[in-house]
Design an enzyme around this catalytic site. Structure first.
Site, PDB file in Angstrom:
ATOM      1  N   ARG A 158      -2.566   6.624   0.154  1.00 55.75           N
ATOM      2  CA  ARG A 158      -2.213   5.336  -0.336  1.00 55.75           C
ATOM      3  C   ARG A 158      -2.421   4.611  -0.876  1.00 55.75           C
ATOM      4  O   ARG A 158      -3.564   4.301  -1.731  1.00 55.75           O
ATOM      5  CB  ARG A 158      -2.038   5.085   1.660  1.00 55.75           C
ATOM      6  CG  ARG A 158      -1.715   5.726   1.943  1.00 55.75           C
ATOM      7  CD  ARG A 158       0.038   5.128   2.188  1.00 55.75           C
ATOM      8  NE  ARG A 158       1.108   6.390   2.924  1.00 55.75           N
ATOM      9  CZ  ARG A 158       2.242   7.223   2.406  1.00 55.75           C
ATOM     10  NH1 ARG A 158       2.141   7.492   1.164  1.00 55.75           N
ATOM     11  NH2 ARG A 158       2.418   7.782   3.252  1.00 55.75           N
ATOM     12  N   CYS A 159      -1.762   3.141  -0.876  1.00 55.93           N
ATOM     13  CA  CYS A 159      -2.530   1.939  -1.963  1.00 55.93           C
ATOM     14  C   CYS A 159      -3.754   1.799  -1.802  1.00 55.93           C
ATOM     15  O   CYS A 159      -3.758   2.058  -0.296  1.00 55.93           O
ATOM     16  CB  CYS A 159      -1.537   0.611  -1.130  1.00 55.93           C
ATOM     17  SG  CYS A 159      -1.754  -1.048  -2.585  1.00 55.93           S
ATOM     18  N   PRO A 160      -4.733   1.761  -2.596  1.00 60.05           N
ATOM     19  CA  PRO A 160      -4.113   1.535  -3.968  1.00 60.05           C
ATOM     20  C   PRO A 160      -4.712   2.653  -4.847  1.00 60.05           C
ATOM     21  O   PRO A 160      -4.877   2.527  -5.962  1.00 60.05           O
ATOM     22  CB  PRO A 160      -5.303   0.305  -4.149  1.00 60.05           C
ATOM     23  CG  PRO A 160      -6.608   0.755  -3.693  1.00 60.05           C
ATOM     24  CD  PRO A 160      -6.310   1.063  -2.457  1.00 60.05           C
TER      25      PRO A 160
END
Length: 116
Positions: free
Chosen positions: A45-47
């Protein structure tokens, strides 16, 4: 590239674990040959996908083409923005269908070109 080609290889290109980069392979690894590097960030997941892409491109020569596989919905917004900021070019994004993943193809700017 077809949806079934990439979806059938859930462990990543060349059997790599997510997040591991692998060099170009023309052995028929799910339609992802022809790139300088393939980065599989499915499940991250981000980032993380953007950070992995940035680190990978930093290690490449100008003009290198990298394919990033990500199933993080935020990548659809994050990657184009990162490309604009870094001077890289987002060449394409291909939705892989039922897997929820997308392949983003990014070219590193030539080393002698300044970022915009």
């Amino acid at each position: 590239m077809t949806t079934s080609d990439v979806d059938s290889n859930d462990s990543g290109p060349g059997g790599s674990a997510p997040g591991v980069t692998s060099p170009r392979d023309s052995s028929g690894d799910g339609g992802l040959d022809g790139y300088d590097v393939v980065v599989d960030e499915r499940g991250q997941r981000c980032p993380r996908p953007v950070i992995s892409l940035s680190r990978t491109l930093r290690a490449q020569s100008g003009g290198a083409v990298v394919a990033l596989i990500s199933d993080d919905p935020a990548s659809a917004v994050d990657l184009p923005a990162w490309c604009r900021l870094s001077g890289a070019t987002l060449l394409s994004s291909t939705d892989l269908g039922t897997s929820g993943a997308t392949v983003y193809v990014v070219r590193k700017r030539n080393d002698d070109q300044p970022a915009d």
